[in-house]
Structure formats: structure tokens, C-alpha cells
Design an enzyme around this catalytic site. Structure first.
Site, PDB file in Angstrom:
ATOM      1  CB  VAL A  62      -0.956   0.048   1.220  1.00  0.00           C
ATOM      2  CG1 VAL A  62      -1.876  -1.163   1.236  1.00  0.00           C
ATOM      3  CG2 VAL A  62      -0.205   0.146   2.531  1.00  0.00           C
ATOM      4  CB  CYS A  63       1.751   4.065  -1.611  1.00  0.00           C
ATOM      5  SG  CYS A  63       0.916   4.211  -3.204  1.00  0.00           S
ATOM      6  CE  LYS A  64      -2.736  11.573   0.055  1.00  0.00           C
ATOM      7  NZ  LYS A  64      -2.227  12.951   0.192  1.00  0.00           N
TER       8      LYS A  64
END
Length: 111
Positions: A62-64
Site C-alpha cells: 500500500v501507499c497513498k
């Protein structure tokens, strides 16, 4: 992004199943404001040097919003890791009401 295994938030079981790890590749300030409990934090820029820190399991990355995690998944898949990118990232995670924790004593949020 052909060839990058990707899942939307609707395809992620809640709660997360046993044996599924989470790798968060955002920057430290983003991590401090809010992240998935139990996730492993390795910023994208440190990924190649910190492969030993990665979970040895199927991993949701995950990231933003899904761009940096997509890069990470592309790289890690080439290295033989069982990884999948969360399309929509932490913004979709938070929007779906999934639980988060913070490191700064404030209510968790995605920044």
C-alpha cells in the site's frame, strides 16, 4: 500497468486473513499519521536495501493512492515475492472505514 497484480479495496477481505502481510511503502511522515495495524513500513526509496525486512508471505502493498505501491509490486514480483498492489491505496482503505492506527497520538488519517 500491465502485469502488476492489483486488487481494489472491495477485493480485500475484512478483517485481513491470517497469513496476509501488509507492506506500506509511504514516507515516514505519512506512516506516522495513519497506517494499517501490523503493517511493515519500508519507504519505497529504501526498498532495494531492505529486502531482508520484508514479510515472507503473500503481501498486500500500500501507499497513498497506489502509484508507489505499484512500482514496489512490479519490482518485488520480479524478485519472486508474492505481492499485490492495493489500487486506491490508503485513501480507499480509509474511505471504506477500515481500521488504522497512528504513531503521533492523534486520530489516524491519510496525509
Amino acid at each position: 500497468m500491465t502485469g502488476i497484480p492489483t486488487v481494489s479495496i472491495d477485493g480485500v477481505p475484512h478483517p485481513l486473513p491470517e497469513g496476509l502481510a501488509v507492506l506500506d511503502v509511504r514516507e515516514p511522515v505519512e506512516w506516522a499519521h495513519g497506517h494499517i495495524e501490523g503493517a511493515v513500513h519500508v519507504p519505497l526509496g529504501e526498498l532495494t536495501e531492505r529486502l531482508a525486512d520484508l514479510p515472507d508471505a503473500q503481501t498486500l502493498v500500500v501507499c497513498k493512492v497506489g502509484g508507489r505501491s505499484g512500482q514496489a509490486v512490479g519490482y518485488l514480483a520480479q524478485q519472486g515475492y508474492d505481492v499485490v498492489n492495493l489500487d486506491g491505496g490508503m485513501l480507499d482503505w480509509a474511505a471504506a472505514g477500515r481500521p488504522m492506527v497512528s504513531e503521533n497520538g492523534q486520530a489516524p488519517q491519510v496525509v
